[in-house]
Scaffold this active site. Structure first.
Site, PDB file in Angstrom:
ATOM      1  N   ASP A   1       1.396   3.276  -2.270  1.00 18.12           N
ATOM      2  CA  ASP A   1       1.311   1.935  -1.694  1.00 18.12           C
ATOM      3  C   ASP A   1       1.909   0.957  -2.698  1.00 18.12           C
ATOM      4  O   ASP A   1       1.815   1.165  -3.914  1.00 18.12           O
ATOM      5  CB  ASP A   1      -0.136   1.564  -1.391  1.00 18.12           C
ATOM      6  CG  ASP A   1      -0.696   2.312  -0.190  1.00 18.12           C
ATOM      7  OD1 ASP A   1       0.084   2.649   0.720  1.00 18.12           O
ATOM      8  OD2 ASP A   1      -1.921   2.547  -0.145  1.00 18.12           O
TER       9      ASP A   1
ATOM     10  N   ASP B   1       2.442   2.252   6.665  1.00 23.92           N
ATOM     11  CA  ASP B   1       1.265   1.546   7.175  1.00 23.92           C
ATOM     12  C   ASP B   1       1.673   0.450   8.164  1.00 23.92           C
ATOM     13  O   ASP B   1       1.024   0.258   9.194  1.00 23.92           O
ATOM     14  CB  ASP B   1       0.472   0.931   6.023  1.00 23.92           C
ATOM     15  CG  ASP B   1      -0.041   1.966   5.041  1.00 23.92           C
ATOM     16  OD1 ASP B   1      -0.277   3.120   5.445  1.00 23.92           O
ATOM     17  OD2 ASP B   1      -0.211   1.618   3.860  1.00 23.92           O
TER      18      ASP B   1
END
Length: 164
Positions: A118, A140
């Protein structure tokens, strides 16, 4: 382009964009060495290794937990692919392609690194307090957009095929 082909194309493009962004940030830009990189006053690039599921829930770095998460993800991708093959609307099919591409992208991370890469962080400062959103990635974003597309199609679009 037939709906199924559009969904498959969307999944492939989503997967490629997700993996390319992560590989570039890790290996070319070297985000791990640079630490937090301020892009705008409200957006930073920051490396975070997510060993849990969405939004960092269920954090567990044991090998058994990682295998279980990969198995659940694989089953979900198969179920979503079956749903996509049965879908009759382009919006639902493309939305499912976004979800599938994002899920596979995060699954590749989990397999390759033992965690999901991330890197995007939105934040805001109000009255001297900083409020951060969760650190996330392109996969995401695709998953959230895909879910939004499915919700729109379910409530406002032409009825789509039932989920398996």
């Amino acid at each position: 382009m037939a709906p199924l082909r559009a969904g498959i194309f969307t999944a492939v493009i989503t997967l490629l964009a997700d993996q390319a962004s992560k590989l570039w940030l890790l290996n070319v830009f070297d985000l791990a060495r640079k630490g937090v990189v301020q892009v705008t006053p409200f957006f930073d690039l920051v490396l975070a290794w997510n060993i849990g599921i969405s939004f960092g829930w269920l954090q567990n770095d044991s090998q058994a937990a990682q295998i279980a998460l990969m198995a659940v993800k694989a089953i979900a991708v198969v179920a979503l692919a079956i749903w996509m093959a049965r879908s009759h609307t382009r919006l639902a099919t493309v939305a499912l392609g976004l979800i599938i591409g994002g899920a596979i992208g995060n699954g590749i991370d989990r397999f390759a690194y033992g965690a999901v890469v991330d890197f995007a962080l939105f934040h805001i400062e109000i009255g001297g307090n900083t409020f951060n959103w969760y650190v996330f990635n392109l996969a995401d974003v695709a998953i959230v957009a895909g879910v939004a597309g499915l919700l729109y199609d379910s409530f406002l679009g032409v009825p789509a095929a039932k989920a398996p």
